[in-house]
Design a protein around this motif. Structure first.
Motif, PDB file in Angstrom:
ATOM      1  N   THR A 356       0.967  -0.956  -0.609  1.00 11.42           N
ATOM      2  CA  THR A 356      -0.191   0.350  -0.018  1.00 11.42           C
ATOM      3  C   THR A 356       0.521   1.493  -0.294  1.00 11.42           C
ATOM      4  OG1 THR A 356      -1.603  -1.495   1.472  1.00 11.42           O
ATOM      5  CG2 THR A 356      -1.825   0.729   1.661  1.00 11.42           C
ATOM      6  N   LEU A 357       1.647   1.585   0.825  1.00  8.91           N
ATOM      7  CA  LEU A 357       2.564   2.401   0.576  1.00  8.91           C
ATOM      8  C   LEU A 357       2.920   2.665  -0.254  1.00  8.91           C
ATOM      9  CD1 LEU A 357       3.707   4.636   2.370  1.00  8.91           C
ATOM     10  CD2 LEU A 357       5.558   3.178   3.477  1.00  8.91           C
ATOM     11  N   LEU A 372       7.414  11.920   2.975  1.00 10.74           N
ATOM     12  CA  LEU A 372       7.534  11.857   3.581  1.00 10.74           C
ATOM     13  C   LEU A 372       7.721  10.241   4.607  1.00 10.74           C
ATOM     14  CD1 LEU A 372       9.994  12.672   6.446  1.00 10.74           C
ATOM     15  CD2 LEU A 372       7.896  14.021   6.952  1.00 10.74           C
ATOM     16  N   LEU A 373       9.312   9.784   4.662  1.00 10.26           N
ATOM     17  CA  LEU A 373       9.297   8.594   4.996  1.00 10.26           C
ATOM     18  C   LEU A 373       9.765   8.536   6.772  1.00 10.26           C
ATOM     19  CD1 LEU A 373      10.097   5.805   2.352  1.00 10.26           C
ATOM     20  CD2 LEU A 373       7.913   6.334   3.567  1.00 10.26           C
ATOM     21  N   PHE A 374       8.784   8.949   7.349  1.00  7.33           N
ATOM     22  CA  PHE A 374       9.097   8.754   9.298  1.00  7.33           C
ATOM     23  C   PHE A 374       9.611   7.641   9.640  1.00  7.33           C
ATOM     24  CE2 PHE A 374       8.420   9.465  14.101  1.00  7.33           C
ATOM     25  CZ  PHE A 374       8.960   9.507  13.579  1.00  7.33           C
ATOM     26  N   LEU A 375      11.385   7.002  10.041  1.00 12.22           N
ATOM     27  CA  LEU A 375      11.381   5.755  10.684  1.00 12.22           C
ATOM     28  C   LEU A 375      12.900   6.543  11.285  1.00 12.22           C
ATOM     29  CD1 LEU A 375      12.009   2.855  10.782  1.00 12.22           C
ATOM     30  CD2 LEU A 375      13.802   2.580   9.442  1.00 12.22           C
ATOM     31  N   ASN A 376      11.728   6.496  12.909  1.00 10.74           N
ATOM     32  CA  ASN A 376      12.914   6.857  14.296  1.00 10.74           C
ATOM     33  C   ASN A 376      14.415   6.277  14.912  1.00 10.74           C
ATOM     34  OD1 ASN A 376      13.839   9.045  15.800  1.00 10.74           O
ATOM     35  ND2 ASN A 376      12.449   9.229  17.384  1.00 10.74           N
ATOM     36  N   ARG A 377      14.688   5.489  13.410  1.00  6.98           N
ATOM     37  CA  ARG A 377      16.063   5.646  14.198  1.00  6.98           C
ATOM     38  C   ARG A 377      17.422   5.331  13.284  1.00  6.98           C
ATOM     39  NH1 ARG A 377      14.678  -1.339  14.401  1.00  6.98           N
ATOM     40  NH2 ARG A 377      13.990  -0.748  16.990  1.00  6.98           N
ATOM     41  N   ARG A 378      18.374   5.481  13.625  1.00 14.76           N
ATOM     42  CA  ARG A 378      18.924   5.822  12.997  1.00 14.76           C
ATOM     43  C   ARG A 378      20.241   4.694  12.364  1.00 14.76           C
ATOM     44  NH1 ARG A 378      24.354   8.360  15.731  1.00 14.76           N
ATOM     45  NH2 ARG A 378      23.422   8.058  17.436  1.00 14.76           N
ATOM     46  N   GLY A 379      21.043   4.595  11.688  1.00 13.15           N
ATOM     47  CA  GLY A 379      22.051   3.659  11.395  1.00 13.15           C
ATOM     48  C   GLY A 379      21.581   2.821  10.514  1.00 13.15           C
ATOM     49  N   TYR A 380      22.112   1.528   9.763  1.00 13.73           N
ATOM     50  CA  TYR A 380      21.052   0.267   8.894  1.00 13.73           C
ATOM     51  C   TYR A 380      20.842  -0.800   9.615  1.00 13.73           C
ATOM     52  CZ  TYR A 380      21.878  -2.379   4.966  1.00 13.73           C
ATOM     53  OH  TYR A 380      20.880  -3.297   4.002  1.00 13.73           O
ATOM     54  N   LYS A 499       5.542  22.495   1.293  1.00  8.50           N
ATOM     55  CA  LYS A 499       4.476  22.731   0.631  1.00  8.50           C
ATOM     56  C   LYS A 499       4.040  22.099  -0.263  1.00  8.50           C
ATOM     57  CE  LYS A 499       3.883  27.244   2.020  1.00  8.50           C
ATOM     58  NZ  LYS A 499       3.717  26.829   2.921  1.00  8.50           N
ATOM     59  N   ASN A 500       5.263  20.991  -1.185  1.00  9.48           N
ATOM     60  CA  ASN A 500       4.804  20.091  -1.682  1.00  9.48           C
ATOM     61  C   ASN A 500       4.786  18.953  -0.963  1.00  9.48           C
ATOM     62  OD1 ASN A 500       4.001  19.496  -4.603  1.00  9.48           O
ATOM     63  ND2 ASN A 500       6.119  19.175  -5.195  1.00  9.48           N
ATOM     64  N   LEU A 501       5.043  18.581   0.315  1.00  8.39           N
ATOM     65  CA  LEU A 501       4.705  17.067   0.664  1.00  8.39           C
ATOM     66  C   LEU A 501       2.848  16.845   0.903  1.00  8.39           C
ATOM     67  CD1 LEU A 501       7.383  15.743   1.855  1.00  8.39           C
ATOM     68  CD2 LEU A 501       4.980  16.112   3.986  1.00  8.39           C
ATOM     69  N   THR A 502       2.863  15.608  -0.308  1.00 11.76           N
ATOM     70  CA  THR A 502       1.257  15.426   0.233  1.00 11.76           C
ATOM     71  C   THR A 502       1.156  13.819   1.190  1.00 11.76           C
ATOM     72  OG1 THR A 502       1.677  14.129  -2.035  1.00 11.76           O
ATOM     73  CG2 THR A 502       0.696  16.477  -1.930  1.00 11.76           C
ATOM     74  N   LEU A 503       2.328  12.606   0.916  1.00  8.93           N
ATOM     75  CA  LEU A 503       2.326  11.429   1.502  1.00  8.93           C
ATOM     76  C   LEU A 503       3.166  11.527   2.768  1.00  8.93           C
ATOM     77  CD1 LEU A 503       1.344   8.543   1.773  1.00  8.93           C
ATOM     78  CD2 LEU A 503       3.295   8.403  -0.015  1.00  8.93           C
ATOM     79  N   VAL A 504       3.017  11.006   3.955  1.00  6.08           N
ATOM     80  CA  VAL A 504       4.138  10.433   4.551  1.00  6.08           C
ATOM     81  C   VAL A 504       3.638   9.018   5.124  1.00  6.08           C
ATOM     82  CG1 VAL A 504       4.223  10.794   7.581  1.00  6.08           C
ATOM     83  CG2 VAL A 504       3.823  12.844   6.514  1.00  6.08           C
ATOM     84  N   GLY A 505       4.551   8.755   5.243  1.00  6.13           N
ATOM     85  CA  GLY A 505       4.575   7.136   5.557  1.00  6.13           C
ATOM     86  C   GLY A 505       4.919   6.856   7.306  1.00  6.13           C
ATOM     87  N   ILE A 506       4.165   6.832   7.645  1.00  5.89           N
ATOM     88  CA  ILE A 506       5.044   6.148   9.149  1.00  5.89           C
ATOM     89  C   ILE A 506       5.725   4.577   9.383  1.00  5.89           C
ATOM     90  CG2 ILE A 506       4.860   6.494  12.284  1.00  5.89           C
ATOM     91  CD1 ILE A 506       2.569   8.586  11.218  1.00  5.89           C
ATOM     92  N   LEU A 507       6.885   4.314   9.690  1.00  7.66           N
ATOM     93  CA  LEU A 507       7.334   3.196   9.856  1.00  7.66           C
ATOM     94  C   LEU A 507       7.675   2.690  11.236  1.00  7.66           C
ATOM     95  CD1 LEU A 507       7.376   4.015   6.771  1.00  7.66           C
ATOM     96  CD2 LEU A 507       9.856   2.518   7.182  1.00  7.66           C
ATOM     97  N   ALA A 546      -5.025  14.000  -3.316  1.00  6.26           N
ATOM     98  CA  ALA A 546      -4.926  14.285  -1.712  1.00  6.26           C
ATOM     99  C   ALA A 546      -4.310  14.179  -0.358  1.00  6.26           C
ATOM    100  CB  ALA A 546      -6.683  13.956  -1.223  1.00  6.26           C
ATOM    101  N   SER A 547      -3.739  15.288   0.276  1.00 10.16           N
ATOM    102  CA  SER A 547      -3.144  14.276   0.818  1.00 10.16           C
ATOM    103  C   SER A 547      -3.102  13.382   2.130  1.00 10.16           C
ATOM    104  CB  SER A 547      -2.204  15.979   2.066  1.00 10.16           C
ATOM    105  OG  SER A 547      -3.384  16.206   2.616  1.00 10.16           O
ATOM    106  N   GLU A 548      -2.071  12.180   2.310  1.00  9.24           N
ATOM    107  CA  GLU A 548      -2.561  11.500   3.691  1.00  9.24           C
ATOM    108  C   GLU A 548      -1.165  10.924   3.439  1.00  9.24           C
ATOM    109  OE1 GLU A 548      -3.813   7.102   0.955  1.00  9.24           O
ATOM    110  OE2 GLU A 548      -2.286   7.614  -0.110  1.00  9.24           O
ATOM    111  N   VAL A 549      -1.813  10.264   5.303  1.00 11.75           N
ATOM    112  CA  VAL A 549      -0.773  10.190   6.226  1.00 11.75           C
ATOM    113  C   VAL A 549      -1.018   7.765   6.386  1.00 11.75           C
ATOM    114  CG1 VAL A 549       0.229   9.432   8.186  1.00 11.75           C
ATOM    115  CG2 VAL A 549      -0.427  12.036   7.682  1.00 11.75           C
ATOM    116  N   LEU A 550       0.573   7.275   6.201  1.00 12.58           N
ATOM    117  CA  LEU A 550      -0.144   6.234   6.584  1.00 12.58           C
ATOM    118  C   LEU A 550       0.275   5.315   7.406  1.00 12.58           C
ATOM    119  CD1 LEU A 550       0.522   4.764   2.829  1.00 12.58           C
ATOM    120  CD2 LEU A 550      -1.971   5.704   3.822  1.00 12.58           C
TER     121      LEU A 550
END
Ligand code: ADP
Ligand code: ZN
Ligand code: ZN
Length: 680
Positions: A356-357, A372-380, A499-507, A546-550
């Motif tokens: 889906t994402l 934007l993909l949000f993953l609050n964990r840095r490193g590999y 301004k041009n961000l329409t999708l946020v994915g939260i992992l 349309a803006s969307e957050v998954l």
């Protein structure tokens, strides 16, 4: 010869002031005043201290009294009000006054030469004309914003206000208009010049706001105060604030201790943000100190947030704080994004991304929109492991794993900074096939780039922005549209207006749902609302998405996600508060935490046990000493003792007595006390 006795505080753990004698160097030298800095010798060191009292006589025998060496006459004294703020912070957080007052000053002010100070003062004289800027058009406030700005600016006396506005509702505009009204009022001559303090949570949010403010207030001197400034700049900005020349002071938490002689309004943007809490040394809450400061001065204070802290929410419910609400996004036709949960049990992710994402990302790429993909964990990967024998990359010095940093070819411990080369084979069994477990931002970046070779992928995290200025450069390139998919940690979640961000994915947000920390769900909710709030900040374009957050989750039924989807902070906060009341947790109880650390855990625990029994404690709940969740960091073991009291003054009175007892205990443990701890 003129002379007097000065009471002086120094940056030492000793809880007292010291008497020194001052003798005029010649007839013309003015008598020193409270709030001035002096240079003196203390033991075998030469240091700079601050005068907190003067008298004719001392109890120290005359032959033992030392003379101060020099008074920094060129610097006007810190005010009695500023000293009162420091004294309050020192008492409240149970630290010596000197350890609060002196570290709050720019380092160069405490230097043994006055070169930097003199240079700073001279530069300020030359630049007293404010910056040039082309004035910009100011947005016409919508009625809700106007009402809020007027209410803030017209408040008299201590008036704490929660500006509760959804993400993108234009809270910044409200602060700035209220500030403009207050500055204009003093411009018209009635009052002294006014100063406005605006606190923001992160350094990397200051340039954006700073530019905005400079453009909005041509002719007004703006000073910034944050840990990213070079010492020379820090000195100049601090002086500009102290001398009253800077009218708007923009800063991070440390700015709450700035000297601001004409302060008329305090703004705390994103007041719920954990970075307002200092987590080492003087562990203060900048938000709480700011509220005290506003109270002391009898001025309005605005706390802005889409997801206020439960403490602040509680105050609005009890009527102590006024609540002003902005329910809609400010930009015409911009609407809050549609938030959806993706059940990862049904839609199994590959490379960390559900189908889906992936389709949603594809659509944005085709339409030239940003994601934007949000993953609050840095490193590999958070750990590497050997399948054959079960070895994992533990840190040898901490109760934690070594994180795989693939581009840097390193294993790194994020707690003690230990770095190792990646082993070629398993250190215990020799197996060459070591596997990364889990996923951090670097791995996500690699997978995405393979999946979408054409896409311009940019990762923003603490690793990618180590160099000074690189975070700003990265954000600028997002704003200029040079990035299709942005990957980021909490660094990207806050404040930015893409301004041009329409999708946020939260992992991978689920881990916080089951944390032992009772504040974890409050924080997760705020973080999800924040990051979701980056989407759809402009009106939907024709033919655009349309803006969307998954949200990718294994627990789609969890009530926290239901509240995020409904954008319903009210209900969520109210139910959390009920839980807290029932469980007798803050804000319904006041806490302090005694921490101890030592080479061996037993030493730390033993100290805490002694501490628990060294004093009567009626009305205070003393919990058992326990090892901290992450017990060992950098070869030091850590333990803690939690104490609770239903009354704040009761707790304060107890702590003062207790500290006196604790100082008597002989121990090899290093210990410290934290009042109102947030990480327990
Ligand atoms: P918040 O801090 O509440 O998330 P911002 O202050 O960043 O929101 O404002 C979001 C966007 O709305 C910004 O681009 C800002 O310029 C714009 N904006 C604010 N007020 C107005 C207004 N009255 N009319 C049009 N645009 C506005
Ligand atoms: Zn092995
Ligand atoms: Zn370590």
């Amino acid at each position: 010869m003129k002379q007097s006795i000065l009471q002086i505080v120094l940056d030492t753990p000793l809880d007292s002031s010291f008497d020194y004698r001052w003798q005029a160097s010649d007839e013309s030298e003015a008598a020193p005043q409270i709030g001035q800095l002096v240079q003196l010798s203390f033991g075998r060191r030469e240091v700079v201290g601050m005068i907190v009292g003067t008298s004719a006589e001392s109890e120290v025998p005359a032959e033992k009294l030392k003379n101060v060496q020099a008074v920094r006459h060129q610097l006007p004294p810190l005010s009695a009000q500023w000293l009162a703020l420091c004294r309050f912070a020192a008492d409240y957080y149970q630290r010596p006054l000197g350890e609060v007052a002196l570290p709050g000053l720019p380092k160069n002010l405490r230097a043994l030469t006055t070169v930097a100070l003199d240079r700073g003062l001279k530069k300020l004289q030359q630049s007293s004309a404010a910056h040039d800027a082309t004035p910009i058009d100011v947005a016409q406030l919508n009625p809700a914003q106007q009402q809020a700005a007027d209410a803030i600016a017209s408040a008299t006396g201590f008036a704490p206000t929660l500006l509760y506005g959804v993400t993108g509702s234009g809270k910044t505009e409200v602060y700035l208009q209220a500030a403009a009204q207050i500055l204009a009022r003093s411009e018209n001559g009635a009052d002294n010049p006014s100063q406005i303090l605006i606190l923001v949570p992160e350094i990397n949010l200051t340039p954006q706001l700073e530019g905005n403010i400079r453009a909005r207030f041509p002719g007004v001197m703006v000073a910034t105060l944050h840990s990213g400034l070079a010492e020379g700049e820090r000195m100049r900005h601090w002086l500009a604030a102290h001398l009253g020349q800077a009218r708007i002071i923009l800063g991070t938490r440390l700015a709450v201790l700035a000297s601001l002689p004409h302060l008329k309004l305090i703004v705390i943007d994103e007041e719920h943000d954990p970075s307002y809490k200092q987590q080492e040394g003087l562990r203060y809450s900048a938000r709480d100190l700011a509220v005290w400061r506003a109270h002391q001065l009898g001025i309005p204070i605005v706390l802005g947030s889409a997801t206020p802290s439960l403490e602040t929410w509680h105050h609005t419910q009890s009527g102590r704080y006024r609540k002003l609400e902005l329910r809609e996004r400010a930009v015409k036709d911009a609407v809050l994004p549609l938030v959806r949960r993706i059940d990862m049990e049904r839609d199994k992710p590959s490379e960390g991304l559900t189908s889906t994402l992936v389709s949603a990302l594809k659509q944005r790429l085709e339409r030239g929109e940003q994601s934007l993909l949000f993953l609050n964990r840095r490193g590999y990967a958070p750990v590497i492991a050997c399948d054959a024998c079960g070895w994992v990359s533990n840190c040898t010095r901490c109760t934690s794993f070594m994180v795989l940093h693939k581009p840097e070819h390193r294993l790194r411990c994020h707690h003690c900074s230990l770095e190792l080369r990646i082993p070629k084979s398993c250190p215990t069994c020799g197996n060459v096939d070591l596997q990364p477990l889990g996923r951090g931002t670097q791995r996500l970046e690699e997978g995405l780039q393979a999946m979408f070779p054409e896409a311009r992928v940019l990762r923003i995290d603490a690793d990618s922005t180590r160099r000074k200025g690189s975070a700003q450069a990265a954000f600028d390139s997002v704003h200029r549209g040079e990035v299709d998919i942005l990957i980021g940690t909490q660094m990207v979640a806050k404040g930015h207006d893409f301004k041009n961000l329409t999708l946020v994915g939260i992992l991978n947000p689920d881990t916080a749902l089951f944390s032992h920390d009772y504040r974890a769900s409050e924080r997760l909710f705020a973080q999800l609302m924040q990051v979701a709030g980056r989407a759809g900040r402009a009106a939907q374009k024709e033919g655009g998405s349309a803006s969307e957050v998954l949200i990718q989750t294994r627990y789609p039924q969890h009530p926290l996600y239901a509240a995020v989807i409904a954008h319903d902070y009210d209900r969520f906060a109210t139910s959390l508060l009920e839980e807290r009341a029932q469980a007798c947790l803050p804000p319904y109880i006041y806490q302090a935490l005694l921490r101890a650390e030592a080479k061996e855990l037993e030493i730390a625990i033993e100290f805490l046990q002694q501490a628990a029994h060294c004093i009567e404690h009626d009305g205070i709940t003393m919990h058992d000493p326990i090892p901290m969740t992450m017990t060992r960091v950098a070869n030091v073991d850590r333990a803690q003792l939690l104490i609770e009291c239903p009354s704040r003054p009761g707790l304060q009175a107890f702590l003062t007595d207790w500290m006196a007892q604790l100082r008597q205990i002989k121990t090899r443990a290093k210990w410290s006390l934290e009042v109102d701890p947030v990480d327990i």
